[in-house]
Design a protein around this motif. Structure first.
Motif, mmCIF file in Angstrom:
data_model
loop_
_atom_site.group_PDB
_atom_site.id
_atom_site.type_symbol
_atom_site.label_atom_id
_atom_site.label_comp_id
_atom_site.label_asym_id
_atom_site.label_seq_id
_atom_site.Cartn_x
_atom_site.Cartn_y
_atom_site.Cartn_z
ATOM 1 N N ARG A 102 2.459 2.722 -9.877
ATOM 2 C CA ARG A 102 1.267 2.197 -9.433
ATOM 3 C C ARG A 102 1.291 0.762 -9.435
ATOM 4 N NH1 ARG A 102 -4.279 1.217 -12.627
ATOM 5 N NH2 ARG A 102 -3.879 -0.773 -12.349
ATOM 6 N N GLU A 103 2.682 0.079 -9.696
ATOM 7 C CA GLU A 103 2.541 -1.249 -9.167
ATOM 8 C C GLU A 103 4.483 -1.721 -8.756
ATOM 9 O OE1 GLU A 103 1.154 -3.802 -10.110
ATOM 10 O OE2 GLU A 103 -0.500 -1.681 -10.600
ATOM 11 N N LEU A 145 0.908 2.727 7.306
ATOM 12 C CA LEU A 145 -0.495 2.113 8.105
ATOM 13 C C LEU A 145 -0.374 1.689 9.055
ATOM 14 C CD1 LEU A 145 -2.276 1.877 4.517
ATOM 15 C CD2 LEU A 145 -3.003 3.493 6.341
ATOM 16 N N GLU A 153 -6.858 -0.425 7.586
ATOM 17 C CA GLU A 153 -6.306 -0.210 6.072
ATOM 18 C C GLU A 153 -5.100 -0.897 5.634
ATOM 19 O OE1 GLU A 153 -7.227 2.104 8.153
ATOM 20 O OE2 GLU A 153 -7.998 4.328 7.384
ATOM 21 N N ALA A 154 -4.060 -1.294 6.523
ATOM 22 C CA ALA A 154 -2.983 -1.689 6.568
ATOM 23 C C ALA A 154 -3.235 -3.425 6.279
ATOM 24 C CB ALA A 154 -2.475 -1.451 7.751
ATOM 25 N N LEU A 197 -0.420 14.558 -4.143
ATOM 26 C CA LEU A 197 -2.286 14.270 -3.843
ATOM 27 C C LEU A 197 -2.682 15.620 -2.950
ATOM 28 C CD1 LEU A 197 -1.714 10.249 -3.258
ATOM 29 C CD2 LEU A 197 -3.251 11.748 -5.497
ATOM 30 N N ARG A 242 1.334 7.133 -0.785
ATOM 31 C CA ARG A 242 0.234 7.354 -1.550
ATOM 32 C C ARG A 242 0.311 7.930 -2.645
ATOM 33 N NH1 ARG A 242 -3.956 8.342 3.222
ATOM 34 N NH2 ARG A 242 -4.495 5.845 3.591
ATOM 35 N N ARG A 277 -7.213 -1.351 -9.805
ATOM 36 C CA ARG A 277 -7.016 -2.729 -9.518
ATOM 37 C C ARG A 277 -7.580 -2.611 -7.804
ATOM 38 N NH1 ARG A 277 -2.604 -1.706 -6.112
ATOM 39 N NH2 ARG A 277 -3.439 0.734 -6.029
ATOM 40 N N VAL A 278 -8.185 -4.055 -8.370
ATOM 41 C CA VAL A 278 -9.794 -4.707 -7.155
ATOM 42 C C VAL A 278 -8.282 -5.086 -6.559
ATOM 43 C CG1 VAL A 278 -11.397 -5.139 -7.074
ATOM 44 C CG2 VAL A 278 -10.651 -3.780 -8.905
ATOM 45 N N PRO A 279 -8.296 -4.978 -5.107
ATOM 46 C CA PRO A 279 -8.224 -5.974 -4.103
ATOM 47 C C PRO A 279 -8.978 -7.948 -4.997
ATOM 48 C CG PRO A 279 -9.112 -4.516 -2.668
ATOM 49 C CD PRO A 279 -9.123 -3.848 -4.212
ATOM 50 N N ALA A 280 -8.365 -8.454 -3.502
ATOM 51 C CA ALA A 280 -9.421 -10.201 -3.493
ATOM 52 C C ALA A 280 -10.714 -10.308 -4.094
ATOM 53 C CB ALA A 280 -8.776 -11.268 -2.455
ATOM 54 N N HIS A 337 3.585 0.065 -1.755
ATOM 55 C CA HIS A 337 2.560 -0.374 -1.952
ATOM 56 C C HIS A 337 3.222 -1.443 0.348
ATOM 57 C CE1 HIS A 337 0.338 -0.701 -4.549
ATOM 58 N NE2 HIS A 337 0.606 -0.268 -5.271
ATOM 59 N N ALA A 351 -6.163 -3.819 4.818
ATOM 60 C CA ALA A 351 -7.047 -4.059 3.367
ATOM 61 C C ALA A 351 -5.313 -4.408 2.054
ATOM 62 C CB ALA A 351 -8.003 -3.166 3.344
ATOM 63 N N TYR A 352 -4.816 -3.109 2.766
ATOM 64 C CA TYR A 352 -3.609 -3.209 1.591
ATOM 65 C C TYR A 352 -2.850 -4.731 1.460
ATOM 66 C CZ TYR A 352 -2.557 1.197 -0.975
ATOM 67 O OH TYR A 352 -2.421 1.916 -2.162
ATOM 68 N N GLU A 373 -2.496 -10.561 -2.684
ATOM 69 C CA GLU A 373 -3.881 -11.679 -3.662
ATOM 70 C C GLU A 373 -2.564 -11.227 -4.912
ATOM 71 O OE1 GLU A 373 -7.716 -11.062 -6.382
ATOM 72 O OE2 GLU A 373 -6.373 -8.805 -5.269
ATOM 73 N N HIS A 432 -8.996 0.257 -2.058
ATOM 74 C CA HIS A 432 -8.403 -0.288 -1.271
ATOM 75 C C HIS A 432 -8.776 -0.260 0.384
ATOM 76 C CE1 HIS A 432 -6.834 -0.727 -4.849
ATOM 77 N NE2 HIS A 432 -5.670 -2.626 -3.938
ATOM 78 N N GLY A 433 -9.671 -0.047 0.370
ATOM 79 C CA GLY A 433 -10.380 0.502 2.074
ATOM 80 C C GLY A 433 -9.401 1.380 3.068
ATOM 81 N N GLN A 434 -9.145 1.987 2.237
ATOM 82 C CA GLN A 434 -8.570 3.483 3.112
ATOM 83 C C GLN A 434 -9.019 4.604 2.981
ATOM 84 O OE1 GLN A 434 -4.411 2.802 2.818
ATOM 85 N NE2 GLN A 434 -5.536 1.049 2.403
ATOM 86 N N LEU A 464 -7.777 4.378 -4.150
ATOM 87 C CA LEU A 464 -7.863 4.575 -2.792
ATOM 88 C C LEU A 464 -8.723 3.480 -1.760
ATOM 89 C CD1 LEU A 464 -5.405 7.886 -1.858
ATOM 90 C CD2 LEU A 464 -4.971 5.843 -1.884
ATOM 91 N N GLY A 501 -4.154 -7.074 -0.470
ATOM 92 C CA GLY A 501 -4.218 -6.865 -2.055
ATOM 93 C C GLY A 501 -2.666 -7.522 -1.768
#
Lengths: 394, 571
Positions: free
Chosen positions: A95-96, A108, A116-117, B48, A88, B210-213, A101, A119-120, A126, B292-294, B289, A123
């Motif tokens: 970030r990219e 996770l 959570e995994a 962090l 993280r 950055r926003v998920p779909a 990622h 969701a990542y 996508e 992204h549902g963390q 985070l 993302g």
């Protein structure tokens, strides 16, 4: 809010300056000087900002790499929670970074945080719908949750997707996983289709051919499986897995003679292997019990049929008390009507045309006993296997 | 005075200045962001989750440092910067001391980098405004232009801070200037775009988040977004009331305590961060985070409440830094929490928690800042995701309405009043009822006269209706003659003259019922009354209005104005 009172600019007008404060005449006017000053300040600030940002981006990149390495190391050492924090943090600076990622999603998963995994990974998917690793991870996630259709969709996307390193090997491995999933999910037609494609893609080495063959065998394509095992044996004639696989494929395909041949070789290669020995025993028993095999004398056919009738009658008698079935009782009578072993053998020698009705009774009895009291163990299965042959069906 | 050939006109100069300011402000904001991050890494480390000594020490020490700087070096750097910019526009003729730019840069880099729960956007706005004001003074811009140049710089600052040109323009129009005018709009747009181009040149064009779909799982999901709007309004209320109450309390303490208040706020932040390091600083990483549902439902709610606590403390203590980022943080947490709840209630729907977080950010922004248009466009711009527009509009509108109904005065206006400044409330301006001509007009006493009618006939008509002013429709125009004028004409033996010829020289301005009453007020000067006519048929008289009618209407609408009751007969 505190603020200084405004400094108004209503002072005396300087020589050569207009009433509105702008220089006039042939001299450079004030606004030009100020605008030029602002422009020069902009250039200087631009240069300074460039230096600062270059240094800043370099530092971020370095920090991103460092934290990624820490995360990788923690993940490799089986410390997913530590890996999570590190990855993280890596993403704060890079970030990219798709690798980070992806590894974060894996961390996770390793930490058991499946939502959570997911969701990542969604993302990532996508942003990179054709990414091989992401689709593979999503496929595994869906497979774990039991959604075979969604898993197969992601596996196929992974097969067709992009892979940064060793793309061919990754695609082949992914297709193997897909085939495994489909076989396990009893989607056998789809599995066979994938395996046919896989047979063309997978390596020509014995291990790969054997692996494809085993999956084909599980998918119910014995003939194709046998072809794969034979291809493997051409590469490595002494490969025990290929020999055993070929033996099993021949066994499943009821090619008893070929099964015995492969299984004998396999048993020689690995004498103590219980599966090879067991299959060999059954296949040899089938060969020995079959009265319809070509090139047998009438006397031998009669002898085999009489022994089969005697064995079946014994099994019916053993099963009858527990099953209490009128059908079994009728079959017992039918077998009894054939006479004892010696009489039957003599009768069949005299009249070979009675062989087929006699064996029909035997096969019917074997099927009925298997249905009510379970299939017999070991070599006693031979008659049941013969009874199940298509040409032996009533 | 001869103007040299090729010299720039005022408008051209202002536009050129706007572009230059946009570039300069963009560069400064880039450096500002870098400085904040350097500060954070230097003081809190690159992790962090910094270790406990840093988590406690950094906010406390930076609190002491910024308090000293604000006290002795940069006294104008307290607070967020938005009200200071408005004050420059409305009170100080556009004057923002150049020292404020340096002060805001240094103190906010320290405070935000040191973990205080504040954001860099509002200071960026003030940095931009300050730079613009200094440039305007150097150019000796006229007072009117000098007032407007600060908002131009402010737009550049906010646009560069968010990487969002539309948001920069809208926020300044909606919150700082309060009106759309062609003259200022062009400059604001140019400055904002220039700043964003510079910002993207250096830091890239990626959206802030950055926003998920996102896809609306089912139309009933809009109910969940509506709930989010209501909760967002309540959360914004909580944040606003906490900031206001604590600021009032701290403001009442002896002056010397101001040296310690930021450190005390820092200590509170540090103690909270021992368990929840997510509350440190602006918190954009944590927003990412959450999107992204963390985070689980419990953690999301805890973070929302703790961020409100920490932000209120830091802001009320006078620590330099903005409210935008914390507002977005709280919104993201509330939104993601609603998303998590929706997901657990309807597991069959593909609920996108990130989308809820994003919508929540807009809802909180609308509720706290009371800039509904800006909040909608900001969410679209910071996410680069336009498919989410429907939920954003629903949630923002509800949050705005809830916040407004429960706390009519916006947070920024209350803060300005606490500072002794009565800045115009642009929200109240927007909501103020506009009086229109229809509120003041009354029916005509008779039909208008035609151009063929004579002066004598007009005088008779007035005598019959009891009017004092005859309206005449002649040659497609409106005209009018007073009773005294008509009587004089008749007595002079000119009673047979046609009205068309008599009114030809002075056309009477006509009004429409929907026109603002202040326009009527400007036009009625010099006339006893004006005709109110139909827009689609200018010859159709709907009513008349006089100066007395207009004044009467204003009196009736004024607070506590009972009105004059009856009207004087006229016309």
């Amino acid at each position: 809010v505190e603020a200084e009172p405004p400094r108004r600019h209503n002072g005396p007008v300087a020589e050569g300056e207009g009433a509105d404060g702008r220089w006039i005449g042939g001299r450079l006017n004030r606004e030009a000087v100020v605008l030029l000053g602002l422009g020069l300040a902009g250039v200087a600030l631009f240069a300074l900002t460039s230096m600062v940002v270059d240094h800043h981006l370099e530092a971020r990149e370095r920090l991103g790499r460092e934290w990624f390495a820490r995360g990788e190391s923690a993940l490799g050492a089986g410390r997913p929670r530590e890996a999570l924090e590190a990855l993280r943090t890596a993403l704060v600076y890079a970030r990219e970074d798709r690798r980070a990622h992806f590894r974060l999603a894996q961390a996770l998963l390793a930490d058991g945080r499946v939502p959570e995994a997911r969701a990542y990974l969604l993302g990532l998917h996508e942003r990179e719908p054709g990414g091989g690793p992401v689709n593979l991870a999503l496929a595994r996630l869906e497979a774990r949750s039991g959604d075979v259709a969604a898993a197969a969709r992601h596996y196929r996307a992974a097969v067709l997707g992009t892979w940064e390193d060793e793309p061919l090997a990754r695609r082949v491995e992914t297709r193997f996983e897909l085939a495994e999933l489909l076989v396990s999910g009893q989607a056998l037609d789809e599995a066979q289709a994938e395996l046919i494609a896989l047979a063309a893609e997978a390596g020509a080495d014995a291990a790969s051919r054997t692996r494809v063959g085993e999956l084909l065998l599980r998918a119910g394509a014995e003939e194709r499986a046998l072809l794969e095992f034979r291809a493997a044996l051409r590469r490595d004639p002494a490969s025990f897995p290929a020999l055993l696989g070929a033996g099993r494929a021949a066994f499943e395909g009821r090619d008893w003679a070929r099964a015995v041949s492969y299984l004998r070789t396999a048993a020689r290669e690995r004498p103590g292997d219980p599966e090879a020995a067991s299959l060999l025993e059954v296949a040899e028993a089938v060969l020995a019990a079959d009265p319809f095999r070509p090139r047998l004398s009438t006397a031998e056919r009669a002898r085999r049929a009489a022994r089969a009738a005697e064995a079946s009658a014994a099994r019916v008698a053993a099963c009858l008390p527990s099953a209490d079935s009128p059908e079994l009782a009728a079959l017992a009578q039918r077998l009894g009507a054939l006479g004892d072993r010696v009489a039957l053998e003599r009768a069949l020698r005299r009249d070979p045309d009675r062989l087929e009705p006699a064996m029909d009774a035997v096969f019917a009895a074997e099927r009925a006993v298997a249905a009510r009291c379970g299939p017999p163990p070991g070599r006693d299965r031979a008659l049941l296997l013969l009874a199940a042959e298509p040409e032996a069906a009533p | 005075v001869r103007v040299p050939r090729g010299r720039l006109g005022d408008e051209q100069l202002f536009l050129l200045l706007s572009v230059l300011l946009g570039v300069l402000v963009g560069l400064l904001v880039v450096c500002f962001r870098v400085a904040i991050e350097w500060g954070r890494i230097a003081m809190l480390g690159s992790s962090l989750d910094p270790g406990w000594p840093r988590v406690v020490a950094a906010p406390v020490l930076t609190g002491l440092a910024v308090a000293a700087l604000v006290r002795w070096v940069f006294p104008l750097s307290r607070g967020s910067g938005i009200n200071q910019t408005k004050a420059a526009l409305y009170v100080y003729d556009g004057h923002i001391p150049a020292q404020t730019v340096a002060g805001k840069f240094v103190t906010c880099s320290l405070s935000i980098g040191g973990g205080h729960s504040l954001g860099p956007e509002d200071p960026s706005l003030q940095i931009g405004a300050g730079l613009a004001s200094a440039a305007g003074r150097a150019l000796r811009l006229p007072r009117e232009k000098l007032r407007l140049v600060a908002p131009v710089g402010a737009a550049a600052g906010i646009a560069a801070a968010f990487n969002t040109p539309i948001t920069g323009v809208l926020f300044v129009i909606e919150e700082v200037i309060g009106r759309w005018s062609v003259g200022i709009l062009g400059s604001v747009v140019l400055a904002a775009v220039s700043a964003v181009v510079v910002e993207r040149w250096f830091l890239g064009a990626d959206p802030l988040f950055r926003v998920p779909a996102y896809a609306l799982g089912h139309p009933t999901e809009l109910v969940a977004y509506a709930v989010l709007g209501v909760l967002g309004g309540l959360a914004s209320l909580l944040l606003a009331r906490w900031v206001i109450a604590l600021r009032r309390r701290l403001g009442a303490l002896p002056g010397w305590t101001r040296l310690l208040q930021p450190a005390a706020a820092g200590l509170l932040v540090g103690l909270v961060a021992l368990r929840f390091p997510q509350v440190l600083g602006a918190g954009y990483e944590q927003v990412d985070l959450a999107l992204h549902g963390q985070f689980g439902l419990g953690l999301l709610l805890a973070l929302a409440l703790l961020k409100i606590l920490a932000t209120g403390a830091c802001h009320a203590a006078g620590t330099p830094g903005g409210l935008f980022a914390p507002t977005l943080f709280v919104g993201a947490m509330v939104g993601a929490a609603v998303g998590e709840a929706a997901q657990s209630l309807r597991p069959d729907l593909p609920v996108a928690v990130g989308a809820y977080g994003l919508v929540g950010m807009g809802a909180l922004f609308a509720g706290v800042m009371r800039t509904p248009m800006t909040s909608v466009f900001m969410i679209l711009e910071v996410s680069g995701n336009y498919s989410i527009i429907l939920p954003v509009i629903i949630a923002n509108a509800l949050a705005y309405l809830v916040s407004r109904s429960l706390h009519p005065t916006p947070l920024l206006d209350v803060l300005a009043r606490q500072d002794g400044l009565h800045l115009p409330s642009l929200e109240e301006e927007r909501e103020r009822t506009v009086l229109r001509v229809e509120s003041a007009m009354r029916p005509p006493r008779g039909a208008p006269l035609g151009e063929e009618a004579t002066a004598a006939a007009a005088l008779e008509d007035l005598a019959a209706t009891g009017g004092s002013f005859a309206l005449v429709r002649a040659g497609g125009e409106w005209g009018g003659l007073s009773r005294e004028h008509l009587r004089a004409l008749v007595e002079a033996g000119r009673g047979g003259e046609r009205l068309g010829a008599l009114v030809a020289e002075a056309a009477l301005p006509a009004l429409h019922p929907d026109q603002p009453l202040d326009q009527a007020l400007r036009r009625v000067q010099g006339w006893p009354l004006l005709p109110v006519v139909h827009r689609a048929d200018l010859g159709r008289l709907l009513g008349v209005v006089s100066l007395a009618d207009i004044v009467d209407a204003y009196r009736r609408e004024s607070p506590g104005g009972a009105g004059s009751g009856g009207r004087a007969p006229d016309g």
